[in-house]
Enzyme design. Structure first.
Site, PDB file in Angstrom:
ATOM      1  N   HIS A  14      -9.390  37.113  42.709  1.00  0.00           N
ATOM      2  CA  HIS A  14      -9.430  38.002  41.832  1.00  0.00           C
ATOM      3  C   HIS A  14     -10.168  39.552  42.673  1.00  0.00           C
ATOM      4  O   HIS A  14     -10.985  39.353  43.395  1.00  0.00           O
ATOM      5  CB  HIS A  14     -10.295  37.717  40.494  1.00  0.00           C
ATOM      6  CG  HIS A  14     -11.879  37.459  41.000  1.00  0.00           C
ATOM      7  ND1 HIS A  14     -12.679  38.337  41.290  1.00  0.00           N
ATOM      8  CD2 HIS A  14     -12.432  36.189  41.156  1.00  0.00           C
ATOM      9  CE1 HIS A  14     -14.056  37.751  41.430  1.00  0.00           C
ATOM     10  NE2 HIS A  14     -13.690  36.244  41.535  1.00  0.00           N
ATOM     11  N   GLU A  89     -13.802  28.933  39.092  1.00  0.00           N
ATOM     12  CA  GLU A  89     -14.703  28.794  40.160  1.00  0.00           C
ATOM     13  C   GLU A  89     -15.829  27.834  40.081  1.00  0.00           C
ATOM     14  O   GLU A  89     -15.692  26.900  39.362  1.00  0.00           O
ATOM     15  CB  GLU A  89     -15.270  30.257  40.213  1.00  0.00           C
ATOM     16  CG  GLU A  89     -16.418  30.468  41.307  1.00  0.00           C
ATOM     17  CD  GLU A  89     -15.817  30.448  42.751  1.00  0.00           C
ATOM     18  OE1 GLU A  89     -15.400  29.298  43.243  1.00  0.00           O
ATOM     19  OE2 GLU A  89     -15.697  31.610  43.247  1.00  0.00           O
TER      20      GLU A  89
END
Length: 212
Positions: A14, A89
């Site tokens: 990202h 994550e």
């Protein structure tokens, strides 16, 4: 890896958020991209087109559910086929939102690769869920490419696991915001074809002659 893969895995991290810019560990906290992050996501999309070429089948696209990942996918021109919780994550537990220097004031020498995250995940737990992603991707690679849109530390563990390495080996792979890593193969053996390519890369390296 399947016996005769034809596709490759493209891993897109990202774009920048305020916390990633400031070095604050970000897992569950759902932050938007900065303007710089949005611009970089668009550029990464153009890089993906350049790397894959135009006359290729549409890839399967999976993304983490965090908005920084889904927004990156959208701005990169990708249409996710699935939003996968197992692409999130690394869970930093009590260290969420804190920088490494702050954590080291309490735990000297701390890194996510060598020390625990109280209340969070272990490297083995992160690897277990990413192994599932890779197993699913392996089935797709017989026919097409796979694009994974996710995060920094988890992405580095994924690269390590693709090569058959322990999760902590991820420390050896750079994976900057809005960069692209390409996971390929040589006669069925996993390898890295491109690592941490910035969105500003215009000309991709030539494909190796012995890719298959």
């Amino acid at each position: 890896m399947s016996a005769s893969p034809t596709g490759r895995i493209y891993v897109l991290r990202h774009g920048e958020t305020e916390w990633s810019r400031d070095g604050r560990h970000t897992s569950r906290t759902d932050l938007p991209l900065t303007e710089k992050g949005r611009d970089a996501a668009r550029t990464a999309g153009r890089l993906l087109v350049t790397l894959r070429g135009l006359d290729v089948p549409r890839p399967v696209v999976w993304t983490s559910p965090r908005q920084r990942a889904t927004e990156t996918a959208r701005l990169a021109g990708l249409e996710p086929d699935a939003v996968r919780e197992d692409l999130v994550e690394w869970d930093y537990g009590a260290y969420e939102g804190r920088t490494t220097p702050e954590i080291r004031e309490e735990v000297p020498g701390w890194t996510v690769w060598t020390h625990p995250c109280p209340g969070g995940e272990t490297g083995a737990e992160v690897a277990a869920r990413l192994d599932r992603v890779l197993a699913d991707a392996d089935r797709e690679l017989t026919e097409r490419d796979v694009v994974l849109v996710g995060h920094g530390h988890a992405g580095r563990v994924l690269i390590a696991r693709y090569l058959g390495l322990e999760p902590a080996a991820g420390v050896g792979f750079a994976f900057d915001a809005a960069s692209v890593t390409v996971l390929g193969h040589e006669r069925g053996v996993s390898r890295i074809d491109l690592l941490n390519a910035p969105g500003g890369l215009v000309e991709p390296p030539p494909p190796p002659a012995d890719r298959y």
